[in-house]
Design a protein around this motif. Structure first.
Motif, PDB file in Angstrom:
ATOM      1  N   GLU A   1       6.114  -9.636  -9.513  1.00 32.10           N
ATOM      2  CA  GLU A   1       6.830 -10.198  -8.361  1.00 32.10           C
ATOM      3  C   GLU A   1       7.298  -9.079  -7.430  1.00 32.10           C
ATOM      4  N   ILE A   2       7.852  -8.029  -8.014  1.00 37.16           N
ATOM      5  CA  ILE A   2       8.315  -6.887  -7.221  1.00 37.16           C
ATOM      6  C   ILE A   2       7.117  -6.207  -6.547  1.00 37.16           C
ATOM      7  N   LYS A   3       6.025  -6.056  -7.287  1.00 39.50           N
ATOM      8  CA  LYS A   3       4.815  -5.431  -6.736  1.00 39.50           C
ATOM      9  C   LYS A   3       4.277  -6.223  -5.543  1.00 39.50           C
ATOM     10  N   ASN A   4       4.346  -7.537  -5.622  1.00 43.90           N
ATOM     11  CA  ASN A   4       3.831  -8.376  -4.553  1.00 43.90           C
ATOM     12  C   ASN A   4       4.753  -8.430  -3.332  1.00 43.90           C
ATOM     13  N   LYS A   5       5.996  -8.046  -3.512  1.00 45.09           N
ATOM     14  CA  LYS A   5       6.977  -8.114  -2.424  1.00 45.09           C
ATOM     15  C   LYS A   5       7.054  -6.807  -1.630  1.00 45.09           C
ATOM     16  N   PHE A   6       6.860  -5.667  -2.320  1.00 49.39           N
ATOM     17  CA  PHE A   6       7.073  -4.364  -1.700  1.00 49.39           C
ATOM     18  C   PHE A   6       5.801  -3.527  -1.669  1.00 49.39           C
ATOM     19  N   ILE A   7       5.777  -2.574  -0.757  1.00 50.75           N
ATOM     20  CA  ILE A   7       4.708  -1.586  -0.701  1.00 50.75           C
ATOM     21  C   ILE A   7       4.895  -0.663  -1.902  1.00 50.75           C
ATOM     22  N   VAL A   8       3.831  -0.441  -2.645  1.00 53.82           N
ATOM     23  CA  VAL A   8       3.921   0.367  -3.868  1.00 53.82           C
ATOM     24  C   VAL A   8       3.097   1.643  -3.724  1.00 53.82           C
ATOM     25  N   ALA A   9       3.355   2.592  -4.616  1.00 51.54           N
ATOM     26  CA  ALA A   9       2.622   3.859  -4.620  1.00 51.54           C
ATOM     27  C   ALA A   9       1.170   3.629  -5.006  1.00 51.54           C
ATOM     28  N   LYS A  10       0.315   4.507  -4.537  1.00 48.06           N
ATOM     29  CA  LYS A  10      -1.111   4.406  -4.812  1.00 48.06           C
ATOM     30  C   LYS A  10      -1.418   4.698  -6.276  1.00 48.06           C
ATOM     31  N   ASP A  11      -0.726   5.630  -6.876  1.00 49.92           N
ATOM     32  CA  ASP A  11      -1.037   6.076  -8.235  1.00 49.92           C
ATOM     33  C   ASP A  11      -0.233   5.325  -9.303  1.00 49.92           C
ATOM     34  N   GLN A  12      -0.673   4.127  -9.615  1.00 49.03           N
ATOM     35  CA  GLN A  12      -0.061   3.323 -10.679  1.00 49.03           C
ATOM     36  C   GLN A  12      -0.775   3.637 -11.999  1.00 49.03           C
ATOM     37  N   ASP A  13      -0.115   3.430 -13.127  1.00 51.81           N
ATOM     38  CA  ASP A  13      -0.729   3.785 -14.411  1.00 51.81           C
ATOM     39  C   ASP A  13      -1.725   2.755 -14.946  1.00 51.81           C
ATOM     40  N   GLY A  14      -1.749   1.566 -14.401  1.00 49.52           N
ATOM     41  CA  GLY A  14      -2.746   0.579 -14.804  1.00 49.52           C
ATOM     42  C   GLY A  14      -2.377  -0.276 -16.003  1.00 49.52           C
ATOM     43  N   SER A  15      -1.314   0.051 -16.690  1.00 50.55           N
ATOM     44  CA  SER A  15      -0.912  -0.726 -17.868  1.00 50.55           C
ATOM     45  C   SER A  15      -0.255  -2.041 -17.484  1.00 50.55           C
ATOM     46  N   GLY A  16       0.285  -2.111 -16.268  1.00 47.22           N
ATOM     47  CA  GLY A  16       1.016  -3.293 -15.838  1.00 47.22           C
ATOM     48  C   GLY A  16       2.446  -3.322 -16.350  1.00 47.22           C
ATOM     49  N   ARG A  17       2.862  -2.255 -17.041  1.00 46.37           N
ATOM     50  CA  ARG A  17       4.209  -2.191 -17.615  1.00 46.37           C
ATOM     51  C   ARG A  17       5.134  -1.259 -16.843  1.00 46.37           C
ATOM     52  N   THR A  18       4.599  -0.632 -15.797  1.00 43.02           N
ATOM     53  CA  THR A  18       5.411   0.230 -14.931  1.00 43.02           C
ATOM     54  C   THR A  18       5.010  -0.022 -13.486  1.00 43.02           C
ATOM     55  N   LEU A  19       5.883   0.358 -12.577  1.00 47.76           N
ATOM     56  CA  LEU A  19       5.609   0.188 -11.155  1.00 47.76           C
ATOM     57  C   LEU A  19       6.286   1.322 -10.397  1.00 47.76           C
ATOM     58  N   LYS A  20       5.495   2.063  -9.631  1.00 47.58           N
ATOM     59  CA  LYS A  20       6.029   3.152  -8.814  1.00 47.58           C
ATOM     60  C   LYS A  20       6.101   2.683  -7.368  1.00 47.58           C
ATOM     61  N   LEU A  21       7.256   2.948  -6.737  1.00 45.27           N
ATOM     62  CA  LEU A  21       7.423   2.588  -5.341  1.00 45.27           C
ATOM     63  C   LEU A  21       8.458   3.495  -4.691  1.00 45.27           C
ATOM     64  N   TRP A  22       8.372   3.605  -3.373  1.00 46.79           N
ATOM     65  CA  TRP A  22       9.341   4.375  -2.608  1.00 46.79           C
ATOM     66  C   TRP A  22      10.467   3.434  -2.217  1.00 46.79           C
ATOM     67  N   ILE A  23      11.723   3.910  -2.388  1.00 49.83           N
ATOM     68  CA  ILE A  23      12.887   3.073  -2.105  1.00 49.83           C
ATOM     69  C   ILE A  23      13.776   3.794  -1.094  1.00 49.83           C
ATOM     70  N   LYS A  24      13.943   3.168   0.043  1.00 53.09           N
ATOM     71  CA  LYS A  24      14.811   3.726   1.087  1.00 53.09           C
ATOM     72  C   LYS A  24      16.250   3.791   0.579  1.00 53.09           C
ATOM     73  N   ASP A  25      16.905   4.924   0.824  1.00 53.45           N
ATOM     74  CA  ASP A  25      18.309   5.184   0.460  1.00 53.45           C
ATOM     75  C   ASP A  25      18.527   5.414  -1.035  1.00 53.45           C
ATOM     76  N   TYR A  26      17.462   5.479  -1.825  1.00 58.28           N
ATOM     77  CA  TYR A  26      17.591   5.630  -3.283  1.00 58.28           C
ATOM     78  C   TYR A  26      17.841   7.085  -3.677  1.00 58.28           C
ATOM     79  N   GLU A  27      18.906   7.314  -4.446  1.00 58.24           N
ATOM     80  CA  GLU A  27      19.233   8.623  -5.026  1.00 58.24           C
ATOM     81  C   GLU A  27      19.302   9.745  -3.988  1.00 58.24           C
ATOM     82  N   LEU A  28      19.872   9.462  -2.845  1.00 60.75           N
ATOM     83  CA  LEU A  28      19.995  10.476  -1.798  1.00 60.75           C
ATOM     84  C   LEU A  28      21.253  11.309  -1.996  1.00 60.75           C
ATOM     85  N   SER A  29      21.071  12.607  -2.086  1.00 67.45           N
ATOM     86  CA  SER A  29      22.213  13.522  -2.153  1.00 67.45           C
ATOM     87  C   SER A  29      22.569  13.943  -0.723  1.00 67.45           C
ATOM     88  N   ASP A  30      23.716  14.582  -0.557  1.00 70.95           N
ATOM     89  CA  ASP A  30      24.094  15.085   0.762  1.00 70.95           C
ATOM     90  C   ASP A  30      23.058  16.084   1.261  1.00 70.95           C
TER      91      ASP A  30
END
Length: 117
Positions: free
Chosen positions: A51-80
């Motif tokens: 569901e998350i994969k179908n909603k958001f733009i995801v990274a090109k290099d996925q592992d193929g197992s279907g048990r993980t999902l890589k994506l870029w998240i705006k404002d995520y873990e931003l330090s000063d």
């Protein structure tokens, strides 16, 4: 600055034009961050990942197992320092994490991805 590319492999489905960049304050992303998704079967967790994969733009290099999902998240873990450098977000990987013998959840972890110069 590393940002998602909407023209990746995996983002060219007929529905890809409806996909958005993930943002930290989206309810699905917040629920993953706070560990609110709990499942009694792996297939339920995989379905939520899809569901998350179908909603958001995801990274090109996925592992193929279907048990993980890589994506870029705006404002995520931003330090000063990141903000001073002009970064607007980071890549993260959502994975299925076993909580006990009967339950699993989704977990988000920041990925260290080399930033473009």
């Amino acid at each position: 600055m590393a940002t998602p590319d909407t023209h990746h492999e995996g983002n060219d489905s007929p529905h890809s034009r409806n996909k958005r960049v993930a943002v930290l304050k989206h309810p699905l992303i917040e629920a993953v961050i706070h560990g609110l998704f709990k499942f009694t079967e792996d297939r339920q967790a995989v379905a939520r990942l899809n569901e998350i994969k179908n909603k958001f733009i995801v990274a090109k290099d996925q592992d193929g197992s279907g048990r993980t999902l890589k994506l870029w998240i705006k404002d995520y873990e931003l330090s000063d320092d990141d903000i001073k450098k002009g970064y607007r977000g980071h890549f993260g990987e959502i994975s299925i994490r076993q909580l006990d013998k009967r339950k699993c959840s989704l977990h988000l972890e920041k990925l260290d991805v080399p930033q473009d110069p």
